[in-house]
Design a protein around this motif. Structure first.
Motif, PDB file in Angstrom:
ATOM      1  N   ALA A  86      48.614  46.610  30.169  1.00 12.90           N
ATOM      2  CA  ALA A  86      49.654  46.410  30.770  1.00 12.90           C
ATOM      3  C   ALA A  86      49.156  46.681  32.348  1.00 12.90           C
ATOM      4  N   LYS A  87      48.421  47.471  32.806  1.00 17.15           N
ATOM      5  CA  LYS A  87      48.076  47.594  34.230  1.00 17.15           C
ATOM      6  C   LYS A  87      46.671  46.961  34.442  1.00 17.15           C
ATOM      7  N   HIS A  88      46.311  46.025  33.774  1.00 15.70           N
ATOM      8  CA  HIS A  88      45.021  45.131  34.090  1.00 15.70           C
ATOM      9  C   HIS A  88      45.631  44.127  35.337  1.00 15.70           C
ATOM     10  N   PRO A  89      44.738  44.002  36.327  1.00 13.89           N
ATOM     11  CA  PRO A  89      45.179  43.125  37.556  1.00 13.89           C
ATOM     12  C   PRO A  89      45.778  41.801  37.057  1.00 13.89           C
ATOM     13  N   PHE A  90      44.912  41.187  35.785  1.00 14.39           N
ATOM     14  CA  PHE A  90      45.747  39.867  35.648  1.00 14.39           C
ATOM     15  C   PHE A  90      46.922  39.825  35.068  1.00 14.39           C
ATOM     16  N   VAL A  91      47.398  40.774  34.746  1.00 14.42           N
ATOM     17  CA  VAL A  91      49.023  40.781  34.302  1.00 14.42           C
ATOM     18  C   VAL A  91      49.906  41.470  35.216  1.00 14.42           C
ATOM     19  N   MET A  92      49.468  42.275  36.097  1.00 13.54           N
ATOM     20  CA  MET A  92      50.298  43.011  36.842  1.00 13.54           C
ATOM     21  C   MET A  92      50.979  41.919  37.934  1.00 13.54           C
ATOM     22  N   LYS A  93      52.027  42.555  38.692  1.00 12.55           N
ATOM     23  CA  LYS A  93      52.657  41.785  39.678  1.00 12.55           C
ATOM     24  C   LYS A  93      53.319  42.629  40.590  1.00 12.55           C
ATOM     25  N   GLY A  94      53.669  41.941  41.792  1.00  9.76           N
ATOM     26  CA  GLY A  94      54.324  42.494  42.867  1.00  9.76           C
ATOM     27  C   GLY A  94      53.304  43.803  43.496  1.00  9.76           C
ATOM     28  N   GLU A  95      53.870  44.693  43.926  1.00 10.61           N
ATOM     29  CA  GLU A  95      53.205  45.724  44.751  1.00 10.61           C
ATOM     30  C   GLU A  95      52.476  46.584  43.985  1.00 10.61           C
TER      31      GLU A  95
ATOM     32  N   ASP B 124      42.271  52.628  22.693  1.00 14.65           N
ATOM     33  CA  ASP B 124      43.199  53.164  23.689  1.00 14.65           C
ATOM     34  C   ASP B 124      42.849  54.714  23.809  1.00 14.65           C
ATOM     35  N   HIS B 125      42.829  55.426  22.712  1.00 17.04           N
ATOM     36  CA  HIS B 125      42.451  56.853  22.939  1.00 17.04           C
ATOM     37  C   HIS B 125      41.154  56.963  23.331  1.00 17.04           C
ATOM     38  N   PHE B 126      39.974  56.446  22.816  1.00 24.20           N
ATOM     39  CA  PHE B 126      38.629  56.364  23.226  1.00 24.20           C
ATOM     40  C   PHE B 126      38.568  56.246  24.884  1.00 24.20           C
ATOM     41  N   PHE B 127      39.262  55.454  25.665  1.00 18.11           N
ATOM     42  CA  PHE B 127      38.819  55.260  26.843  1.00 18.11           C
ATOM     43  C   PHE B 127      39.823  56.395  27.584  1.00 18.11           C
ATOM     44  N   ARG B 128      40.902  56.828  27.243  1.00 14.07           N
ATOM     45  CA  ARG B 128      41.627  57.790  27.798  1.00 14.07           C
ATOM     46  C   ARG B 128      40.711  59.103  27.709  1.00 14.07           C
ATOM     47  N   THR B 129      40.062  59.413  26.561  1.00 10.77           N
ATOM     48  CA  THR B 129      39.481  60.535  26.453  1.00 10.77           C
ATOM     49  C   THR B 129      38.226  60.806  27.194  1.00 10.77           C
ATOM     50  N   ILE B 130      37.315  59.669  27.342  1.00 10.64           N
ATOM     51  CA  ILE B 130      36.254  59.310  28.142  1.00 10.64           C
ATOM     52  C   ILE B 130      36.518  59.549  29.733  1.00 10.64           C
TER      53      ILE B 130
ATOM     54  N   ALA C 236      42.236  55.253  33.323  1.00  8.36           N
ATOM     55  CA  ALA C 236      41.897  54.826  32.081  1.00  8.36           C
ATOM     56  C   ALA C 236      42.081  53.367  32.011  1.00  8.36           C
ATOM     57  N   ALA C 237      42.999  52.918  32.828  1.00  9.52           N
ATOM     58  CA  ALA C 237      43.328  51.358  32.818  1.00  9.52           C
ATOM     59  C   ALA C 237      42.395  50.665  33.687  1.00  9.52           C
ATOM     60  N   HIS C 238      41.898  51.347  34.691  1.00 12.00           N
ATOM     61  CA  HIS C 238      40.635  50.601  35.526  1.00 12.00           C
ATOM     62  C   HIS C 238      39.464  50.654  34.630  1.00 12.00           C
ATOM     63  N   ALA C 239      39.361  51.759  33.775  1.00  9.30           N
ATOM     64  CA  ALA C 239      38.078  51.587  33.116  1.00  9.30           C
ATOM     65  C   ALA C 239      37.954  50.448  31.962  1.00  9.30           C
ATOM     66  N   LEU C 240      39.369  50.374  31.347  1.00  5.41           N
ATOM     67  CA  LEU C 240      39.440  49.461  30.287  1.00  5.41           C
ATOM     68  C   LEU C 240      39.262  47.962  30.832  1.00  5.41           C
TER      69      LEU C 240
ATOM     70  N   ASP D 168      46.259  59.240  38.912  1.00  5.10           N
ATOM     71  CA  ASP D 168      46.746  59.579  37.455  1.00  5.10           C
ATOM     72  C   ASP D 168      45.729  58.983  36.659  1.00  5.10           C
ATOM     73  N   GLU D 169      45.648  59.921  35.306  1.00  5.88           N
ATOM     74  CA  GLU D 169      44.587  59.561  34.505  1.00  5.88           C
ATOM     75  C   GLU D 169      44.746  58.173  33.814  1.00  5.88           C
ATOM     76  N   GLU D 170      45.939  57.791  33.498  1.00  7.67           N
ATOM     77  CA  GLU D 170      46.443  56.687  32.877  1.00  7.67           C
ATOM     78  C   GLU D 170      45.675  55.458  33.775  1.00  7.67           C
ATOM     79  N   SER D 171      45.866  55.499  35.048  1.00  5.82           N
ATOM     80  CA  SER D 171      45.601  54.444  36.004  1.00  5.82           C
ATOM     81  C   SER D 171      44.190  54.402  35.962  1.00  5.82           C
TER      82      SER D 171
END
Length: 502
Positions: A117-126, A250-256, A295-299, A290-293
């Motif tokens: 959901a944080k992939h640039p393709f689907v994000m919007k706005g700011e 999802d867990h793999f990328f967060r951990t790495i 992880a989202a960039h890595a994914l 933040d780590e989720e952001s």
């Protein structure tokens, strides 16, 4: 009592019919042509629901059926949607009036796929603007030069893998997507996160980025049907709750990411990978991500760098196996350029390979990986076609662009079915309308990683052609038959070639 129930049922049916007729007359009232056989609830998408056609085939059939129309209306379920055929309208949607169509129509449930959901393709706005700013920084020319050093090391791994597989005078059979996925998976691991990808191992390794990619982008009919529902019938996903990224990945990328980023923040040594760029960006912005952001960039780096690049590379290899004269011409250019650079594949040497650019462009033109583009109208606007059609597009209306059709339309291309890299040479490329060639999109939402994608594709082809001949394999017909399943162009039974050492 029975009579009352019957009256209520009949009134309900009549109300539904009136409602459907009102919806079904939407395009008629605007004077926009539409395909026949719109049905209640599903609109024109019944073949998609019955798994008889995919969205690309539907869009191509509508595009071809209305050759004199700049736009065609259809019903995406109960919602009006618009297919545009005129390159000037494509320019309006993607570039000129971008603010009216600033969102992609693909929706991802952040509760199901929080990283995707944080992939640039689907994000919007700011949120989209901030993410794009960071990625634009990461893929600047200076940063790409840094990443190219890591790509060069992956090329050496790729060469070692092929050398071990192919002995002198041997001819080995490969499926091009499998081979390409190993290369792009290793690039993503090395150039993206700075870790070993284990992609050039024939034995199964659960830590392999190649295996992770295969799991996400399965091309079985069941997985393909689920992907189609998620992307093209999102209202059904409210009930099916389909996630594209499995929980374990999802867990793999967060951990790495957690392990790598904590180490990087304390290191003084600079590394040549995407995560180093993120750490540098943290310092320049004065705040930690933040780590989720992260992880989202890595994914996002993985999803874009692994699959789309691997599919593109697989089609190029297949095209070169069929057009041997073009392969030889390209091989000669690669040898000549590398001879001037001590045989090294570098950022600068790849930039000099202009015929390689032409070959890639032509393969991308004939093999539209995404097949269609979809934008969501966010502000009311009136579109005017070159044929006199005028359409008022309301907020919430999906606008579809058939890239497959535009890139093969004889109105815009001479001999469009021919594989002709020379159409991209200096003398001829000026006549090409860029809104008829959209492998990476166009406008403010053009793929921000396109230069990184081209860098790794060019590096892989140069590595292959320097030492190996790509030969035709009769297991795959030409042109290849494309599966109706999945969100990208997936050949039925793969694309098979032979590789032989020169």
């Amino acid at each position: 009592m029975c009579l009352l129930v019957l009256v209520i049922v009949l009134c309900g049916i009549l109300a539904l019919y009136i409602y459907w007729r009102k919806i079904n007359n939407y395009w008629d009232r605007q004077g926009i042509p539409q395909p026949s056989y719109s049905l209640p609830i599903v609109g024109h998408l019944l073949p998609l629901l019955l798994l008889q056609k995919n969205m690309r085939q539907l869009a191509v059939s509508w595009y071809d059926s209305y050759k004199n129309s700049s736009m065609i209306g259809f019903y995406d379920g109960t919602s009006p949607a618009l297919l545009i055929r005129d390159p000037e309208l494509v320019k309006t949607v993607l570039q000129t009036n971008f603010s009216n169509f600033s969102e992609n129509s693909v929706k991802v449930d952040k509760n199901l796929d929080p990283l995707l959901a944080k992939h640039p393709f689907v994000m919007k706005g700011e949120e989209w603007l901030l993410g794009r700013k960071r990625l634009t920084y990461a893929f600047s020319s200076m940063r790409l030069k840094i990443l190219s050093e890591t790509v060069r090391k992956v090329c050496k791994k790729f060469d070692d893998y092929l050398r071990k597989k192919i002995e002198e005078d041997q001819r080995i059979e490969f499926e091009t997507k499998d081979l390409s996925g190993r290369f792009t998976g290793e690039v993503v691991a090395n150039a993206g996160i700075g870790i070993e990808g284990f992609c050039f191992e024939d034995n199964y390794n659960p830590q392999s980025f190649y295996e992770k990619g295969k799991k996400i982008f399965k091309t079985t009919w069941f997985q393909g049907a689920l992907q189609s529902i998620m992307f093209f019938l999102p209202f059904l996903n409210n009930y099916f709750k389909i996630r594209l990224i499995p929980e374990d990945i999802d867990h793999f990328f967060r951990t790495i990411v957690k392990q790598v980023i904590e180490k990087r923040r304390d290191e003084t040594e600079k590394r040549n990978d995407f995560f180093q760029l993120m750490v540098d960006l943290e310092k320049s912005e004065g705040q930690k991500f933040d780590e989720e952001s992260l992880a989202a960039h890595a994914l996002a780096f993985f999803v874009d760098g692994y699959e789309t690049s691997a599919v593109t590379l697989s089609f190029i290899c297949f095209d070169l196996s069929v057009h041997y004269d073009i392969q030889e011409k390209l091989r000669n250019e690669i040898k000549d350029v590398l001879a001037k650079h001590q045989g090294e594949i570098t950022y600068d040497s790849l930039k000099e390979m202009t015929y390689l650019d032409q070959v890639i462009n032509e393969s991308q033109r004939l093999n539209a990986i995404g097949n269609i583009m979809r934008r969501m109208c966010t502000n009311k606007i009136q579109l005017k076609g070159n044929d006199g059609l005028t359409c008022t597009v309301e907020p919430g209306t999906k606008v579809v662009i058939s890239t497959h059709s535009l890139q093969r339309d004889p109105k815009y291309w001479t001999n469009p079915e021919a594989f002709d890299p020379d159409r991209w040479n200096e003398e001829r490329k000026g006549s090409i309308n860029k809104y008829c060639f959209l492998p990476f999109g166009e406008g403010p939402r053009i793929c921000v990683g396109l230069r990184m994608a081209l860098l790794q594709i060019k590096a892989a082809i140069a590595t292959l052609l320097m030492k190996y001949r790509i030969e035709r394999n009769p297991r795959t017909i030409y042109p290849a038959k494309i599966s109706i399943f999945g969100i990208m162009a997936t050949p039925v039974d793969g694309l098979w070639i032979y590789l032989k050492r020169l």
